[in-house]
Scaffold this motif. Structure first.
Motif, PDB file in Angstrom:
ATOM      1  N   TYR A 115      -6.800  -4.945   4.792  1.00 25.29           N
ATOM      2  CA  TYR A 115      -6.758  -3.903   5.808  1.00 25.29           C
ATOM      3  C   TYR A 115      -6.261  -4.530   7.113  1.00 25.29           C
ATOM      4  N   LEU A 142     -16.048  -1.157   9.730  1.00 26.73           N
ATOM      5  CA  LEU A 142     -15.269  -1.085   8.497  1.00 26.73           C
ATOM      6  C   LEU A 142     -16.175  -1.288   7.287  1.00 26.73           C
ATOM      7  N   TYR A 197      -6.657  -4.091  11.498  1.00 27.77           N
ATOM      8  CA  TYR A 197      -7.150  -3.445  12.720  1.00 27.77           C
ATOM      9  C   TYR A 197      -6.262  -3.930  13.853  1.00 27.77           C
ATOM     10  N   LEU A 231     -16.630   1.129   4.010  1.00 32.24           N
ATOM     11  CA  LEU A 231     -16.416   0.662   2.643  1.00 32.24           C
ATOM     12  C   LEU A 231     -17.649   0.868   1.771  1.00 32.24           C
ATOM     13  N   GLU A 259      -9.829   4.653   1.814  1.00 33.57           N
ATOM     14  CA  GLU A 259      -8.370   4.578   1.756  1.00 33.57           C
ATOM     15  C   GLU A 259      -7.739   4.115   3.049  1.00 33.57           C
ATOM     16  N   GLY A 260      -8.552   3.882   4.080  1.00 30.91           N
ATOM     17  CA  GLY A 260      -7.998   3.533   5.371  1.00 30.91           C
ATOM     18  C   GLY A 260      -7.906   4.763   6.262  1.00 30.91           C
ATOM     19  N   SER A 301       0.814  -1.197   0.000  1.00 32.77           N
ATOM     20  CA  SER A 301       0.000   0.000   0.000  1.00 32.77           C
ATOM     21  C   SER A 301       0.858   1.261   0.000  1.00 32.77           C
ATOM     22  N   PHE A 355      -8.301   1.610  10.731  1.00 29.78           N
ATOM     23  CA  PHE A 355      -8.207   0.555   9.715  1.00 29.78           C
ATOM     24  C   PHE A 355      -7.220   1.002   8.638  1.00 29.78           C
ATOM     25  N   SER A 356      -6.035   0.449   8.671  1.00 27.58           N
ATOM     26  CA  SER A 356      -5.016   0.837   7.692  1.00 27.58           C
ATOM     27  C   SER A 356      -5.038  -0.103   6.502  1.00 27.58           C
ATOM     28  N   LEU A 357      -4.872   0.454   5.308  1.00 31.73           N
ATOM     29  CA  LEU A 357      -4.806  -0.341   4.084  1.00 31.73           C
ATOM     30  C   LEU A 357      -3.379  -0.824   3.882  1.00 31.73           C
ATOM     31  N   LYS A 358      -3.178  -2.134   3.861  1.00 35.24           N
ATOM     32  CA  LYS A 358      -1.842  -2.715   3.744  1.00 35.24           C
ATOM     33  C   LYS A 358      -1.419  -2.968   2.306  1.00 35.24           C
TER      34      LYS A 358
END
Length: 258
Positions: A190, A250, A192, A254, A165-166, A142, A170-173
């Protein structure tokens, strides 16, 4: 063939659907690549587990009649013991009806009726386990959604519609190309805290969904929570071991349209 090419064709390779040259190319690559060999073994094992866990359905009478109508069987005018070879077509028909027909009926009904949610949840969890077991779960790291989404161009026969995009929770990996049932899917991963969350985006045509378009259905399968929804011709499956409220949060992000 490189690793990306092999990972995209593993399912076709396992089911011997590739041309002879491509089949040989994948085999040669697997013999010299431990990572892809491991991915192939994991994929085969999970596919076997899925096949044994899914319910089996008998062939319907209507399907048997359609198959029988298309099967060329010559019936002799009178029964004679001296003409026993005429039994061969009839035996072949019986074999077809009780062997092949149930499989065809299952393929047509696996995503229909009240069991649709159960079948789709089981597929989503198995695909999530493939991501977790993969030596290389992310094919593109990402750098933001505007880096991940363009990476899918030319690798899928559709454009995945994802706008989240996170954030701090919640981060987008990153992302990869995977499968959902019988079709390719975009896989966005993603996180968590320390929990990976897989989002599968795929074409929804041909699948009978358990709910109306736009509605989300949350289920539980083998300790994993799954949220399923569809929108604009695309299906979405969100899978993780996080709690239902967290996964629902999440899913709402989305599904929101900016």
């Amino acid at each position: 063939m490189n690793c990306d090419d092999v990972r995209l064709t593993l399912r076709d390779y396992q089911e011997r659907r590739l041309p002879a040259a491509a089949q040989a190319g994948v085999r040669a690559h697997l013999e010299g690549c431990p990572d892809c060999t491991h991915a192939d073994a994991v994929d085969r094992e999970l596919t076997a587990v899925l096949e044994h866990r899914l319910p089996q359905y008998p062939a319907s009478l209507a399907l048997k009649r359609r198959v029988a109508a298309r099967w060329p069987v010559s019936t002799p005018a009178r029964w004679r013991w001296t003409r026993r070879p005429s039994l061969v077509p009839a035996l072949a028909l019986v074999t077809l009806l009780f062997g092949v027909a149930p499989a065809l009926y299952y393929a047509r009904t696996a995503f229909r009726g009240p069991a649709a949610a159960t079948v789709m949840s089981a597929e989503a969890v198995n695909d999530h386990l493939r991501v977790l077991a993969s030596q290389r779960p992310l094919e593109v790291e990402s750098g933001g959604l505007h880096r991940v989404k363009p990476w899918f161009e030319g690798r899928l026969d559709f454009a995945p519609v994802v706008s989240f995009e996170g954030d701090a929770d919640f981060s987008l990996k990153g992302g990869a190309v995977g499968y959902f049932h019988d079709r390719k899917s975009a896989v966005l991963v993603y996180a968590y805290r320390l929990h990976p969350i897989s989002l599968f985006v795929f074409r929804a045509d041909g699948l009978a969904w358990p709910g109306p378009d736009g509605s989300a259905l949350t289920t539980e399968e083998r300790g994993f929570n799954v949220v399923l929804w569809r929108r604009g011709g695309l299906g979405y499956a969100l899978v993780s071991d996080v709690g239902r409220p967290t996964l629902a949060t999440l899913a709402a992000k989305l599904q929101s349209i900016p």
